[in-house]
Design a protein around this motif. Structure first.
Motif, PDB file in Angstrom:
ATOM      1  N   ARG A  44       0.795  -1.224   0.000  1.00 50.30           N
ATOM      2  CA  ARG A  44       0.000   0.000   0.000  1.00 50.30           C
ATOM      3  C   ARG A  44       0.832   1.280   0.000  1.00 50.30           C
ATOM      4  O   ARG A  44       0.315   2.354  -0.234  1.00 50.30           O
ATOM      5  CB  ARG A  44      -0.941   0.025   1.205  1.00 50.30           C
ATOM      6  CG  ARG A  44      -1.966  -1.082   1.227  1.00 50.30           C
ATOM      7  CD  ARG A  44      -2.932  -0.916   0.062  1.00 50.30           C
ATOM      8  NE  ARG A  44      -4.072  -1.778   0.176  1.00 50.30           N
ATOM      9  CZ  ARG A  44      -4.225  -2.912  -0.503  1.00 50.30           C
ATOM     10  NH1 ARG A  44      -3.291  -3.336  -1.313  1.00 50.30           N
ATOM     11  NH2 ARG A  44      -5.313  -3.630  -0.360  1.00 50.30           N
ATOM     12  N   THR A  45       2.132   1.143   0.306  1.00 55.03           N
ATOM     13  CA  THR A  45       2.972   2.346   0.340  1.00 55.03           C
ATOM     14  C   THR A  45       4.428   1.986   0.108  1.00 55.03           C
ATOM     15  O   THR A  45       4.868   0.895   0.470  1.00 55.03           O
ATOM     16  CB  THR A  45       2.838   3.098   1.685  1.00 55.03           C
ATOM     17  OG1 THR A  45       3.583   4.310   1.615  1.00 55.03           O
ATOM     18  CG2 THR A  45       3.328   2.269   2.861  1.00 55.03           C
ATOM     19  N   ASP A  46       5.123   2.935  -0.488  1.00 53.09           N
ATOM     20  CA  ASP A  46       6.572   2.785  -0.609  1.00 53.09           C
ATOM     21  C   ASP A  46       7.271   3.742   0.353  1.00 53.09           C
ATOM     22  O   ASP A  46       8.473   3.896   0.334  1.00 53.09           O
ATOM     23  CB  ASP A  46       7.035   3.024  -2.047  1.00 53.09           C
ATOM     24  CG  ASP A  46       6.687   4.415  -2.546  1.00 53.09           C
ATOM     25  OD1 ASP A  46       5.980   5.163  -1.831  1.00 53.09           O
ATOM     26  OD2 ASP A  46       7.116   4.767  -3.664  1.00 53.09           O
ATOM     27  N   LYS A  47       6.479   4.382   1.199  1.00 54.51           N
ATOM     28  CA  LYS A  47       7.017   5.317   2.186  1.00 54.51           C
ATOM     29  C   LYS A  47       7.685   4.554   3.332  1.00 54.51           C
ATOM     30  O   LYS A  47       7.498   3.360   3.515  1.00 54.51           O
ATOM     31  CB  LYS A  47       5.896   6.190   2.742  1.00 54.51           C
ATOM     32  CG  LYS A  47       5.102   6.930   1.693  1.00 54.51           C
ATOM     33  CD  LYS A  47       5.437   8.371   1.709  1.00 54.51           C
ATOM     34  CE  LYS A  47       4.530   9.174   0.815  1.00 54.51           C
ATOM     35  NZ  LYS A  47       4.887   9.218  -0.546  1.00 54.51           N
ATOM     36  N   ARG A  48       8.433   5.287   4.113  1.00 53.96           N
ATOM     37  CA  ARG A  48       9.089   4.719   5.281  1.00 53.96           C
ATOM     38  C   ARG A  48       8.033   4.309   6.305  1.00 53.96           C
ATOM     39  O   ARG A  48       7.116   5.069   6.618  1.00 53.96           O
ATOM     40  CB  ARG A  48      10.006   5.779   5.868  1.00 53.96           C
ATOM     41  CG  ARG A  48      10.916   5.276   6.937  1.00 53.96           C
ATOM     42  CD  ARG A  48      11.886   6.363   7.333  1.00 53.96           C
ATOM     43  NE  ARG A  48      12.875   5.844   8.240  1.00 53.96           N
ATOM     44  CZ  ARG A  48      13.776   6.589   8.829  1.00 53.96           C
ATOM     45  NH1 ARG A  48      13.830   7.890   8.580  1.00 53.96           N
ATOM     46  NH2 ARG A  48      14.640   6.052   9.652  1.00 53.96           N
ATOM     47  N   VAL A  49       8.169   3.097   6.834  1.00 56.21           N
ATOM     48  CA  VAL A  49       7.235   2.583   7.833  1.00 56.21           C
ATOM     49  C   VAL A  49       8.042   2.180   9.063  1.00 56.21           C
ATOM     50  O   VAL A  49       9.065   1.511   8.957  1.00 56.21           O
ATOM     51  CB  VAL A  49       6.452   1.355   7.301  1.00 56.21           C
ATOM     52  CG1 VAL A  49       5.563   0.766   8.385  1.00 56.21           C
ATOM     53  CG2 VAL A  49       5.637   1.735   6.071  1.00 56.21           C
ATOM     54  N   TYR A  83      10.765  -6.623   4.842  1.00 55.37           N
ATOM     55  CA  TYR A  83       9.795  -5.798   4.110  1.00 55.37           C
ATOM     56  C   TYR A  83      10.157  -4.320   4.161  1.00 55.37           C
ATOM     57  O   TYR A  83       9.315  -3.472   3.882  1.00 55.37           O
ATOM     58  CB  TYR A  83       8.389  -6.040   4.675  1.00 55.37           C
ATOM     59  CG  TYR A  83       7.938  -7.456   4.456  1.00 55.37           C
ATOM     60  CD1 TYR A  83       7.264  -7.814   3.297  1.00 55.37           C
ATOM     61  CD2 TYR A  83       8.240  -8.449   5.381  1.00 55.37           C
ATOM     62  CE1 TYR A  83       6.880  -9.122   3.075  1.00 55.37           C
ATOM     63  CE2 TYR A  83       7.862  -9.771   5.170  1.00 55.37           C
ATOM     64  CZ  TYR A  83       7.184 -10.096   4.016  1.00 55.37           C
ATOM     65  OH  TYR A  83       6.817 -11.403   3.803  1.00 55.37           O
ATOM     66  N   ASP A  84      11.406  -4.053   4.522  1.00 52.61           N
ATOM     67  CA  ASP A  84      11.876  -2.673   4.643  1.00 52.61           C
ATOM     68  C   ASP A  84      11.001  -1.868   5.609  1.00 52.61           C
ATOM     69  O   ASP A  84      10.646  -0.726   5.345  1.00 52.61           O
ATOM     70  CB  ASP A  84      11.950  -2.000   3.271  1.00 52.61           C
ATOM     71  CG  ASP A  84      12.777  -0.726   3.310  1.00 52.61           C
ATOM     72  OD1 ASP A  84      13.691  -0.624   4.149  1.00 52.61           O
ATOM     73  OD2 ASP A  84      12.482   0.187   2.506  1.00 52.61           O
ATOM     74  N   VAL A 133      16.096   7.384  15.138  1.00 54.85           N
ATOM     75  CA  VAL A 133      15.790   6.626  13.916  1.00 54.85           C
ATOM     76  C   VAL A 133      15.542   7.565  12.731  1.00 54.85           C
ATOM     77  O   VAL A 133      15.954   7.283  11.612  1.00 54.85           O
ATOM     78  CB  VAL A 133      14.558   5.713  14.141  1.00 54.85           C
ATOM     79  CG1 VAL A 133      14.055   5.104  12.841  1.00 54.85           C
ATOM     80  CG2 VAL A 133      14.883   4.627  15.149  1.00 54.85           C
ATOM     81  N   LEU A 134      14.883   8.685  12.995  1.00 53.94           N
ATOM     82  CA  LEU A 134      14.476   9.583  11.925  1.00 53.94           C
ATOM     83  C   LEU A 134      15.523  10.602  11.485  1.00 53.94           C
ATOM     84  O   LEU A 134      15.425  11.132  10.388  1.00 53.94           O
ATOM     85  CB  LEU A 134      13.206  10.341  12.333  1.00 53.94           C
ATOM     86  CG  LEU A 134      11.955   9.478  12.468  1.00 53.94           C
ATOM     87  CD1 LEU A 134      10.827  10.285  13.088  1.00 53.94           C
ATOM     88  CD2 LEU A 134      11.541   8.917  11.125  1.00 53.94           C
ATOM     89  N   LYS A 135      16.504  10.868  12.340  1.00 55.22           N
ATOM     90  CA  LYS A 135      17.450  11.909  11.958  1.00 55.22           C
ATOM     91  C   LYS A 135      18.283  11.462  10.760  1.00 55.22           C
ATOM     92  O   LYS A 135      18.613  10.273  10.637  1.00 55.22           O
ATOM     93  CB  LYS A 135      18.300  12.367  13.137  1.00 55.22           C
ATOM     94  CG  LYS A 135      19.330  11.431  13.636  1.00 55.22           C
ATOM     95  CD  LYS A 135      20.046  12.087  14.823  1.00 55.22           C
ATOM     96  CE  LYS A 135      21.116  11.175  15.363  1.00 55.22           C
ATOM     97  NZ  LYS A 135      21.755  11.739  16.530  1.00 55.22           N
TER      98      LYS A 135
END
Length: 136
Positions: A44-49, A83-84, A133-135
């Motif tokens: 459903r998405t290729d965005k970061r999960v 699944y990245d 994790v996000l930086k």
């Protein structure tokens, strides 16, 4: 109203984090169910999960804090990367905070410590972990 510890004595009929639940409800068991969920998310998405796991805790009579876990986190830790999907486990940060400063991640001054909703300290710890994790 049951505390988390009391609720664990009663078998849940629909705990999606419980591998035993999935082995009864899903033909392939929890591992296959989690793979199916991760595959669905990724389709459903290729965005970061990012999946953020925060285990419940219990405070013993001796004042020791223990993580209340059924082992589901090991499945997430192993399967999510396939699944990245990033998996952030708050087990270690929660234990470090308790061992160093006796910070309990659940409960408030007007409730049972170690039970109920995550509190301000836990929100801060989770924000700090997510920040790392996000930086970039």
């Amino acid at each position: 109203y049951l505390t988390y510890a009391e609720s664990q004595k009663e078998q849940s009929e629909s705990d999606i984090l419980d591998p035993d639940f999935w082995s009864k409800e899903y033909a392939g068991g929890f591992e296959e169910a989690l793979r199916s969920l991760c595959s669905f998310i990724r389709s459903r998405t290729d965005k970061r999960v990012i999946i953020l796991y925060h285990p419940a805790v219990s405070i013993g009579q001796d004042g020791e804090m223990k993580l209340m876990t059924n082992g589901a986190e090991r499945y997430y830790r192993n399967i999510c990367p396939e699944y990245d999907i990033e998996f952030v486990d708050m087990s270690e940060p929660f234990m470090r905070a308790y061992e160093s400063e006796h910070i309990v991640p659940y409960g408030f001054s007007n409730t049972t410590m170690g039970d109920g909703h995550i509190n301000r300290a836990a929100h801060r710890m989770m924000a700090e972990e997510l920040f790392e994790v996000l930086k970039p």
